[in-house]
Scaffold this motif. Structure first.
Motif, PDB file in Angstrom:
ATOM      1  N   ASN A   1      -7.347   6.759   0.180  1.00  0.00           N
ATOM      2  CA  ASN A   1      -8.675   6.961  -0.409  1.00  0.00           C
ATOM      3  C   ASN A   1      -8.617   6.999  -1.933  1.00  0.00           C
ATOM      4  O   ASN A   1      -9.466   6.405  -2.612  1.00  0.00           O
ATOM      5  CB  ASN A   1      -9.320   8.236   0.143  1.00  0.00           C
ATOM      6  CG  ASN A   1      -9.719   8.086   1.590  1.00  0.00           C
ATOM      7  OD1 ASN A   1     -10.029   7.002   2.058  1.00  0.00           O
ATOM      8  ND2 ASN A   1      -9.698   9.186   2.319  1.00  0.00           N
ATOM      9  N   GLU A   2      -7.622   7.678  -2.484  1.00  0.00           N
ATOM     10  CA  GLU A   2      -7.491   7.759  -3.943  1.00  0.00           C
ATOM     11  C   GLU A   2      -7.164   6.399  -4.547  1.00  0.00           C
ATOM     12  O   GLU A   2      -7.689   6.034  -5.599  1.00  0.00           O
ATOM     13  CB  GLU A   2      -6.421   8.786  -4.324  1.00  0.00           C
ATOM     14  CG  GLU A   2      -6.842  10.213  -4.083  1.00  0.00           C
ATOM     15  CD  GLU A   2      -5.774  11.216  -4.490  1.00  0.00           C
ATOM     16  OE1 GLU A   2      -4.908  10.884  -5.334  1.00  0.00           O
ATOM     17  OE2 GLU A   2      -5.803  12.334  -3.962  1.00  0.00           O
ATOM     18  N   LEU A   3      -6.294   5.639  -3.893  1.00  0.00           N
ATOM     19  CA  LEU A   3      -5.932   4.320  -4.405  1.00  0.00           C
ATOM     20  C   LEU A   3      -7.129   3.373  -4.363  1.00  0.00           C
ATOM     21  O   LEU A   3      -7.380   2.634  -5.317  1.00  0.00           O
ATOM     22  CB  LEU A   3      -4.751   3.741  -3.624  1.00  0.00           C
ATOM     23  CG  LEU A   3      -4.196   2.417  -4.138  1.00  0.00           C
ATOM     24  CD1 LEU A   3      -3.744   2.532  -5.598  1.00  0.00           C
ATOM     25  CD2 LEU A   3      -3.035   1.963  -3.259  1.00  0.00           C
ATOM     26  N   CYS A   4      -7.898   3.412  -3.272  1.00  0.00           N
ATOM     27  CA  CYS A   4      -9.106   2.570  -3.181  1.00  0.00           C
ATOM     28  C   CYS A   4     -10.092   2.921  -4.293  1.00  0.00           C
ATOM     29  O   CYS A   4     -10.673   2.026  -4.922  1.00  0.00           O
ATOM     30  CB  CYS A   4      -9.775   2.734  -1.820  1.00  0.00           C
ATOM     31  SG  CYS A   4      -8.868   1.968  -0.481  1.00  0.00           S
ATOM     32  N   SER A   5     -10.263   4.203  -4.558  1.00  0.00           N
ATOM     33  CA  SER A   5     -11.176   4.630  -5.623  1.00  0.00           C
ATOM     34  C   SER A   5     -10.692   4.158  -6.986  1.00  0.00           C
ATOM     35  O   SER A   5     -11.488   3.698  -7.811  1.00  0.00           O
ATOM     36  CB  SER A   5     -11.314   6.154  -5.634  1.00  0.00           C
ATOM     37  OG  SER A   5     -11.949   6.589  -4.458  1.00  0.00           O
TER      38      SER A   5
END
Length: 115
Positions: free
Chosen positions: A16-20
């Motif tokens: 989730n953090e990488l996608c953001s």
């Protein structure tokens, strides 16, 4: 039991953090990078000129992230979560990166990619 659940949470948190981070970088690119999220666990970043693409995938079954910038094929990442520290992504070679560092690395590799 709590320890066994940590890798699951860490992998999903890392995804989730990488996608953001990648979505934010695409937005800041002024339209040069096209962010697409065609699947629940797949992301595609495209550059039109010259045509290149970065692919990111997360496997909920394996709790693994993998990416392909076109340079060296698919690469797997391990997600490392130490209590009270941010998620860190680790390459198969033992190199560790914060989410933002890895996002920057991926975008640099995308720029260098011949396809």
């Amino acid at each position: 039991m709590e320890f066994r659940d940590q890798p699951i949470d860490a992998a999903l948190e890392g995804w989730n953090e990488l996608c953001s981070a990648v979505a934010a970088a695409s937005t800041k690119s002024g339209g040069r990078l096209k962010y697409r999220h065609p699947e629940d666990f797949g992301v595609l970043i495209q550059v039109e000129e010259p045509p290149r693409a970065l692919r990111l995938e997360y496997s909920p079954e394996l709790k693994k992230l993998r990416y392909n910038t076109g340079i060296s094929g698919w690469q797997e990442l391990h997600v490392v979560k130490v209590p009270e520290h941010p998620v860190v992504l680790e390459t198969p070679y033992g190199e560790r990166y914060t989410i933002q560092e890895f996002c920057n690395l991926l975008l640099e590799q995308l720029e260098k990619s011949p396809f």
